[in-house]
Scaffold this motif. Structure first.
Motif, PDB file in Angstrom:
ATOM      1  N   LEU A 235     -59.799   0.021 -32.123  1.00  0.00           N
ATOM      2  CA  LEU A 235     -61.199  -1.271 -32.329  1.00  0.00           C
ATOM      3  C   LEU A 235     -60.299  -2.050 -32.040  1.00  0.00           C
ATOM      4  O   LEU A 235     -59.100  -2.524 -32.003  1.00  0.00           O
ATOM      5  CB  LEU A 235     -61.081  -0.737 -33.814  1.00  0.00           C
ATOM      6  CG  LEU A 235     -59.334  -1.468 -35.128  1.00  0.00           C
ATOM      7  CD1 LEU A 235     -60.038  -2.313 -36.023  1.00  0.00           C
ATOM      8  CD2 LEU A 235     -58.570  -0.188 -34.812  1.00  0.00           C
ATOM      9  N   ASP A 237     -60.322  -5.937 -32.880  1.00  0.00           N
ATOM     10  CA  ASP A 237     -60.310  -6.840 -34.089  1.00  0.00           C
ATOM     11  C   ASP A 237     -59.501  -8.272 -34.740  1.00  0.00           C
ATOM     12  O   ASP A 237     -59.136  -8.725 -33.827  1.00  0.00           O
ATOM     13  CB  ASP A 237     -58.750  -5.681 -35.648  1.00  0.00           C
ATOM     14  CG  ASP A 237     -59.303  -7.378 -36.901  1.00  0.00           C
ATOM     15  OD1 ASP A 237     -60.147  -7.248 -37.052  1.00  0.00           O
ATOM     16  OD2 ASP A 237     -58.218  -7.664 -37.208  1.00  0.00           O
ATOM     17  N   LYS A 239     -59.282 -10.949 -35.605  1.00  0.00           N
ATOM     18  CA  LYS A 239     -57.687 -11.344 -36.526  1.00  0.00           C
ATOM     19  C   LYS A 239     -56.773 -10.975 -35.985  1.00  0.00           C
ATOM     20  O   LYS A 239     -55.790 -11.847 -36.072  1.00  0.00           O
ATOM     21  CB  LYS A 239     -58.113 -11.033 -38.128  1.00  0.00           C
ATOM     22  CG  LYS A 239     -59.408 -12.130 -38.841  1.00  0.00           C
ATOM     23  CD  LYS A 239     -58.975 -11.361 -40.734  1.00  0.00           C
ATOM     24  CE  LYS A 239     -59.894 -12.054 -40.941  1.00  0.00           C
ATOM     25  NZ  LYS A 239     -60.333 -12.136 -42.237  1.00  0.00           N
ATOM     26  N   VAL A 240     -56.067 -10.037 -35.784  1.00  0.00           N
ATOM     27  CA  VAL A 240     -55.058  -9.796 -34.495  1.00  0.00           C
ATOM     28  C   VAL A 240     -55.234 -10.146 -33.549  1.00  0.00           C
ATOM     29  O   VAL A 240     -54.361 -10.929 -33.218  1.00  0.00           O
ATOM     30  CB  VAL A 240     -55.347  -7.790 -34.246  1.00  0.00           C
ATOM     31  CG1 VAL A 240     -54.703  -7.087 -33.179  1.00  0.00           C
ATOM     32  CG2 VAL A 240     -54.660  -7.165 -35.798  1.00  0.00           C
ATOM     33  N   GLY A 241     -56.755  -9.889 -32.999  1.00  0.00           N
ATOM     34  CA  GLY A 241     -56.468 -10.517 -31.248  1.00  0.00           C
ATOM     35  C   GLY A 241     -57.382 -10.407 -30.425  1.00  0.00           C
ATOM     36  O   GLY A 241     -57.392  -8.743 -30.304  1.00  0.00           O
ATOM     37  N   LYS A 242     -58.562 -11.224 -29.564  1.00  0.00           N
ATOM     38  CA  LYS A 242     -59.150 -10.371 -28.651  1.00  0.00           C
ATOM     39  C   LYS A 242     -58.469  -9.903 -27.495  1.00  0.00           C
ATOM     40  O   LYS A 242     -56.586 -10.756 -27.559  1.00  0.00           O
ATOM     41  CB  LYS A 242     -59.778 -11.863 -27.882  1.00  0.00           C
ATOM     42  CG  LYS A 242     -61.105 -11.887 -28.528  1.00  0.00           C
ATOM     43  CD  LYS A 242     -61.762 -13.162 -28.316  1.00  0.00           C
ATOM     44  CE  LYS A 242     -61.077 -14.259 -29.088  1.00  0.00           C
ATOM     45  NZ  LYS A 242     -61.928 -15.669 -28.160  1.00  0.00           N
ATOM     46  N   LEU A 244     -56.216  -7.457 -27.759  1.00  0.00           N
ATOM     47  CA  LEU A 244     -54.938  -6.678 -28.132  1.00  0.00           C
ATOM     48  C   LEU A 244     -55.866  -5.259 -28.955  1.00  0.00           C
ATOM     49  O   LEU A 244     -55.850  -5.266 -30.726  1.00  0.00           O
ATOM     50  CB  LEU A 244     -54.215  -7.515 -28.995  1.00  0.00           C
ATOM     51  CG  LEU A 244     -53.835  -9.033 -28.362  1.00  0.00           C
ATOM     52  CD1 LEU A 244     -53.261  -9.785 -29.175  1.00  0.00           C
ATOM     53  CD2 LEU A 244     -53.166  -8.245 -27.882  1.00  0.00           C
ATOM     54  N   PRO A 245     -56.130  -4.733 -28.068  1.00  0.00           N
ATOM     55  CA  PRO A 245     -56.957  -3.439 -29.087  1.00  0.00           C
ATOM     56  C   PRO A 245     -55.429  -2.448 -29.963  1.00  0.00           C
ATOM     57  O   PRO A 245     -55.189  -2.972 -29.309  1.00  0.00           O
ATOM     58  CB  PRO A 245     -57.020  -2.271 -28.200  1.00  0.00           C
ATOM     59  CG  PRO A 245     -56.484  -2.512 -26.985  1.00  0.00           C
ATOM     60  CD  PRO A 245     -56.366  -4.036 -27.114  1.00  0.00           C
ATOM     61  N   MET A 246     -56.038  -2.213 -31.000  1.00  0.00           N
ATOM     62  CA  MET A 246     -55.577  -1.135 -31.964  1.00  0.00           C
ATOM     63  C   MET A 246     -56.096   0.429 -31.724  1.00  0.00           C
ATOM     64  O   MET A 246     -57.036   0.719 -31.715  1.00  0.00           O
ATOM     65  CB  MET A 246     -55.475  -1.553 -33.537  1.00  0.00           C
ATOM     66  CG  MET A 246     -55.029  -2.750 -33.718  1.00  0.00           C
ATOM     67  SD  MET A 246     -54.944  -3.427 -35.106  1.00  0.00           S
ATOM     68  CE  MET A 246     -56.325  -3.572 -35.570  1.00  0.00           C
ATOM     69  N   SER A 349     -60.773 -15.301 -22.139  1.00  0.00           N
ATOM     70  CA  SER A 349     -61.372 -14.448 -23.059  1.00  0.00           C
ATOM     71  C   SER A 349     -62.111 -13.739 -22.353  1.00  0.00           C
ATOM     72  O   SER A 349     -62.831 -12.822 -22.696  1.00  0.00           O
ATOM     73  CB  SER A 349     -61.418 -15.592 -24.455  1.00  0.00           C
ATOM     74  OG  SER A 349     -60.404 -16.371 -24.491  1.00  0.00           O
ATOM     75  N   ARG A 359     -54.806  -7.793 -22.624  1.00  0.00           N
ATOM     76  CA  ARG A 359     -53.783  -8.735 -22.639  1.00  0.00           C
ATOM     77  C   ARG A 359     -52.706  -8.071 -22.831  1.00  0.00           C
ATOM     78  O   ARG A 359     -51.589  -8.686 -22.497  1.00  0.00           O
ATOM     79  CB  ARG A 359     -53.898 -10.017 -23.424  1.00  0.00           C
ATOM     80  CG  ARG A 359     -55.077 -11.215 -23.240  1.00  0.00           C
ATOM     81  CD  ARG A 359     -55.211 -11.849 -24.919  1.00  0.00           C
ATOM     82  NE  ARG A 359     -55.621 -12.629 -24.062  1.00  0.00           N
ATOM     83  CZ  ARG A 359     -56.585 -13.866 -24.284  1.00  0.00           C
ATOM     84  NH1 ARG A 359     -56.575 -13.938 -25.764  1.00  0.00           N
ATOM     85  NH2 ARG A 359     -57.452 -15.183 -23.995  1.00  0.00           N
ATOM     86  N   LYS A 360     -52.351  -6.940 -23.663  1.00  0.00           N
ATOM     87  CA  LYS A 360     -51.181  -6.242 -23.782  1.00  0.00           C
ATOM     88  C   LYS A 360     -51.697  -5.524 -23.660  1.00  0.00           C
ATOM     89  O   LYS A 360     -52.394  -4.451 -23.639  1.00  0.00           O
ATOM     90  CB  LYS A 360     -50.768  -6.693 -25.364  1.00  0.00           C
ATOM     91  CG  LYS A 360     -49.290  -5.972 -25.379  1.00  0.00           C
ATOM     92  CD  LYS A 360     -49.442  -5.385 -26.356  1.00  0.00           C
ATOM     93  CE  LYS A 360     -48.395  -4.329 -26.574  1.00  0.00           C
ATOM     94  NZ  LYS A 360     -48.899  -2.617 -26.855  1.00  0.00           N
TER      95      LYS A 360
ATOM     96  N   ALA B 275     -51.438   3.501 -33.906  1.00  0.00           N
ATOM     97  CA  ALA B 275     -50.717   2.751 -33.153  1.00  0.00           C
ATOM     98  C   ALA B 275     -51.181   0.695 -32.333  1.00  0.00           C
ATOM     99  O   ALA B 275     -52.071   1.023 -32.178  1.00  0.00           O
ATOM    100  CB  ALA B 275     -50.461   2.592 -31.403  1.00  0.00           C
ATOM    101  N   PHE B 309     -50.632 -16.873 -31.361  1.00  0.00           N
ATOM    102  CA  PHE B 309     -50.457 -15.225 -31.354  1.00  0.00           C
ATOM    103  C   PHE B 309     -49.574 -15.768 -31.676  1.00  0.00           C
ATOM    104  O   PHE B 309     -48.531 -16.354 -31.142  1.00  0.00           O
ATOM    105  CB  PHE B 309     -50.514 -14.596 -29.985  1.00  0.00           C
ATOM    106  CG  PHE B 309     -51.792 -14.210 -30.515  1.00  0.00           C
ATOM    107  CD1 PHE B 309     -52.789 -13.128 -30.583  1.00  0.00           C
ATOM    108  CD2 PHE B 309     -52.901 -15.355 -29.369  1.00  0.00           C
ATOM    109  CE1 PHE B 309     -53.874 -13.211 -30.726  1.00  0.00           C
ATOM    110  CE2 PHE B 309     -54.446 -15.211 -29.163  1.00  0.00           C
ATOM    111  CZ  PHE B 309     -55.094 -14.103 -30.177  1.00  0.00           C
TER     112      PHE B 309
END
Lengths: 623, 623
Positions: A235, A237, A239-242, A244-246, A349, A359-360, B275, B309
């Motif tokens: 996902l 999110d 709030k976590v950041g564009k 920056l998938p989790m 973005s 981005r990471k 993760a 961030f």
């Protein structure tokens, strides 16, 4: 002359000249002096852009037309609706059918399309009140080019040309459709006004249009962002950041499998694993040249007690410092370090895309320190490993290889040492040829410091992207003053190879999702088997079976909900689980399971133990 | 009266009052009015600080004495040598023996030590020219305290007291030694002058002094920074950055074993792995309260297209957002997420320490979302898992448990909800008691949002440190508005448990290195077996054996160098390899290996296959 509905020119589209990426006129294709027939698909598409503009201006008289090119599946036209009001307000997706119908009504009246060269004054008169066209006219004048207007029916547009001369005859009315509406900045510049872009699809025939739409639907169904959500794999999110998938639990299961796959292969090829931090001191990137050449892809530094640290964009400097922790002899080389390394790259973005552009990310990274004598053989090993990796993931069929060389004329872009370049490119070519690896050569695509092999992958939309690369590097060893002691006792400079095993976990995951449409091979599947007891009285047997699977390391679960078996089976199929194990009276009595394989359909019933052995072998073989 | 050389008061040191951490006078122990005998070790040590000052000023008349307290293994005294010149220049380590000998010469003349109260004027006269003492006098005057001078032999010092009254009688001349020299800022303030600190060791008897020195040497030999370098396990490279250790190939092998250990255990306890990235958007930490309460431990934010961030200091917000990706029912809870998560914490350069205190680490992290009804049982599961983890790593004997509660009077430090606190602390106590876990209670050590269980570990120096914690949290669920649907269909708030499995990989690695002195159990050893062919003619047999070990997944290598067998064995022992496999004529003939076990000495020769089975079992059992 070709009748309606016949296939047109299907050769690769050639717009007649190659435009510069930065030319403001790049979308306004110019065709004066080109041979007039046969009409190319690109010309038809460009003509349809005019037709769209005519239909829009008829219905929305306050709209301002700007530019409208042919694109690779049709055309678009950008309009400014800012002065449109009330019933005349900007169209939405709902109005597309109406506009499409208006285009079809106009088309038979467009029997001819003709160009005329006009003076700047005349052109400015005609487009008075349309600042976009006036700006375009200024640009043509400045470039000293002729100004041409094209007219079909009662519609005239400023245009360089490149159309069908007889649209009513050349274009089949059912070969196009309006597709969607999007926002786009004037000239792609975010400081300029936002325009409304209307996209159309267009092919030579209805059949081709329909085939394209079907293929696109299928590709969309495989879209990794869509499947990632449906199958709960990852996902993003806000709030976590564009960018920056989790990874969800299911995604993480696949991530771990990929990590194991990579590390196992790397061990086979005698790599040593290291683990280094995603932060690095400023001096590293000064020495490496990243701060000079790569800063626009890096984030701003972080201050720690007066020292500057960067989120690293690459791990080479870390691996170099690892190498430099002790002296090495030629007998120790090659030294091969591998790491699933954290990388950070600045991406706008707007350019972020699911797991593909982030981005990471974690690169299955590696750096080799090789004697010049051992370079070719080691590069061959790297290639062998890449082929084995892509085969193992089942991606080998969508992968191709590009041998990226420098442009010897481009003195600024490449490290200036002709001898080194000739040697490196020669060696790499020899290595590729000796392996019989099929590749294409690409000039002016090398890295600053050396030639590279790009591993290209085609996505479901047919678009090719670089999955990862293997590069030879003579420069960083120089910059970091890396050494080994040769047989003659002298200090020598090793060569470095930068390479990856399967690329970034994020990007390869995106490709895998799309390639398999979410139906991963068993070894990668988050849930490998689901047990479905027909009724409550089979629950104990189901539990027992589940325990057997669990003990054998097979990822399994059970669905004992009160839903009907049919519904539970459908739900499991939506999750694309490789094996469904149905247990009822017959199975309990015979001590077996009935198996529905996702890929092979119904299998003969077998005992739980036999099923375990079968699946374990499948997993072991990563089949 | 006790004769020289007899054990003194060995009860826990009690300085007579508890000083505030910030009191500038904290090291100048004051004893007027305390009972005069027996002389405590602390008093002897303080007296020796005076004796050191006397010896230094005799030899270096330009030195300025500042302060000199007793510490837990002896004493020190800080001097300003900035006006010392030529032969009178500041002492180095080489001069310590001379000074120590001067102390021993002076000691017999210190038959008495007496205090006198003096006026500020008299005190300022006596210490005119010593700005440090003058500053201390100002401080005493300001505090309205009496000024006392203590004299022994011909040496007088400004002091609050707390000495032996008869040094020559009370202190055994062989019970102390000068230890080392270090720099220290005046009053620990880095903006103030740098002084020279001379450390001494002192105990009641020579035997105790010697025992301490031996124990310290052994502890130093186990120091993880020293062993980390000797055994090539990790490195800290100044260019990469202080506090950012890199794991070498050998260290990474151990890291992977620890990761597997953790994940296997977490799967057993039904955790799901996720993760998530080490970066997080500003809003996360605004919502969580980290920016308000924890900012001093965080690094400055990074701007990405106008969004801020942070390098995350904790992963709770990420796991919360993961939980919030879909709705949950009470039947789904507890949800248990585990991740070996990247954490970033600001630490001052001076406080960094090897792998134990770093700026970027990987916490074996986890967050549980639990119904209030299920909280106690789930907390018990967390404790059970911790005990199993510490047992598995062999650290159980150095671990103790601290139940950290709030101070109900401290309204600022803790989330203000008495009912919640009473419930949470009550639940945690019940859980710990029901498990029979031995623990100490500590007031005012809880987290802001709830009570915690601290897993404390004693290092080789005997110092206790928190390895990791398990915490109950009622606050973040509130702040992030986390929900689940209860059996009655209503939305309810889950409770969170924050917990770790083995702490940060870095810190636990540091503890493991020191605990095992680098002689890791076989499952953790980077090289598990080394094959040593006696001569070249046994090389083929050695290679065959190595292939067998390799195929069995045992990490083995061979040392076929031309060094003597004895030297090769010594080298392998220095590397602390668990098994040395010597092969010569006898072994080749019998098809066996001769085994030297690091922990059990020589074993009976056995076949390669038997050895593999034995070691595989040992590894499987993590024995």
């Amino acid at each position: 002359m070709r009748p309606f509905g016949q296939p047109g020119d299907s050769s690769p589209e050639s717009p007649g000249f190659s435009f510069s990426i930065n030319a403001p006129w790049r979308f306004v294709v110019f065709s004066i002096g080109m041979p007039s027939s046969p009409v190319s698909l690109s010309e038809k598409r460009h003509t349809l852009a005019h037709l769209l503009a005519a239909a829009v201006l008829e219905r929305y008289p306050h709209a301002k037309a700007t530019i409208g090119p042919a694109i690779d599946n049709g055309f678009y036209y950008d309009f400014d609706f800012s002065e449109a009001k009330g019933s005349d307000s900007a169209p939405g997706e709902a109005e597309l059918a109406e506009l499409e119908s208006a285009m079809r009504d106009l088309l038979p009246t467009w029997t001819e399309m003709q160009g005329t060269e006009v003076s700047a004054e005349d052109a400015r008169d005609r487009f008075a009140g349309n600042p976009f066209k006036l700006e375009l006219i200024d640009g043509i004048v400045e470039a000293g080019e002729p100004i041409t207007l094209y007219t079909a029916g009662s519609f005239t547009d400023l245009c360089r040309g490149g159309h069908s001369e007889h649209p009513a005859h050349d274009i089949a009315p059912d070969s196009f459709t309006l597709d969607r509406i999007a926002g786009a900045y004037w000239r792609g510049d975010e400081t300029k006004p936002m325009l409304t872009r209307i996209y159309g699809l267009a092919f030579d025939t209805k059949e081709e249009l329909d085939a394209y739409k079907t293929q696109r639907e299928e590709a969309l169904a495989r879209d990794h962002k869509k499947l990632g959500k449906e199958l709960d794999l990852f996902l993003i999110d806000e709030k976590v950041g564009k960018g920056l998938p989790m990874w969800t639990p299911k995604g993480t299961t696949i991530k771990y499998e990929l990590e194991n796959f990579v590390r196992q292969l790397e061990r086979k090829y005698k790599y040593e694993h290291v683990a280094t931090p995603y932060l690095g001191g400023e001096e590293l990137y000064k020495t490496s040249g990243h701060l000079e050449h790569y800063a626009s892809n890096m984030y701003a530094p972080i201050d720690m007690d007066g020292d500057k640290f960067y989120l690293r964009p690459m791990a080479c400097p870390h691996h170099i410092r690892m190498y430099q922790r002790k002296p090495w002899s030629y007998k120790d080389l090659p030294i091969r370090y591998a790491e699933i390394a954290d990388y950070n790259r600045y991406e706008k973005s707007g350019e972020l895309m699911g797991m593909i552009r982030v981005r990471k990310f974690q690169l299955t990274d590696g750096h080799l320190f090789v004697t010049p004598e051992g370079l070719k053989e080691e590069f061959k090993n790297v290639c062998r490993m890449i082929v084995e990796a892509m085969t193992g993931l089942g991606l080998i069929d969508i992968v191709s290889y590009r041998f990226s060389k420098r442009d010897p004329q481009n003195k600024e872009k490449y490290y200036p040492d002709d001898e080194l370049w000739n040697k490196a490119e020669g060696l790499m070519k020899e290595a590729l040829d000796e392996l019989g690896l099929p590749y294409v050569e690409a000039e002016d695509e090398a890295a600053f410091y050396g030639p590279k092999l790009d591993v290209q992958a085609r996505n479901v939309h047919g678009k090719e992207d670089t999955l990862f690369t293997a590069q030879m590097d003579f420069l960083l060893p120089e910059k970091f003053d890396i050494e080994y002691t040769d047989a003659d006792g002298k200090k020598k400079r090793p060569v470095m190879i930068h390479r990856s095993t399967i690329g970034s976990l994020e990007r390869v995951f995106g490709f895998l999702i799309e390639h398999y449409g979410g139906a991963f091979p068993t070894w990668l599947s988050p849930v490998q088997a689901r047990v479905l007891p027909i009724s409550e009285k089979h629950a104990a047997y189901a539990e027992e079976l589940l325990a057997t699977l669990d003990a054998a390391g097979i990822r399994a679960d059970a669905d004992s909900s009160s839903e009907s078996l049919g519904k539970r089976i459908r739900s499991a199929k939506q999750e694309k689980i490789p094996y469904l194990l149905v247990v009822g009276d017959a199975e309990v009595e015979a001590g077996t399971v009935s198996i529905e394989s996702r890929d092979q359909g119904k299998l003969d019933p077998m005992s739980g133990t036999d099923f375990v052995a079968k699946v374990q072998e499948e997993i072991r073989a990563r089949a």
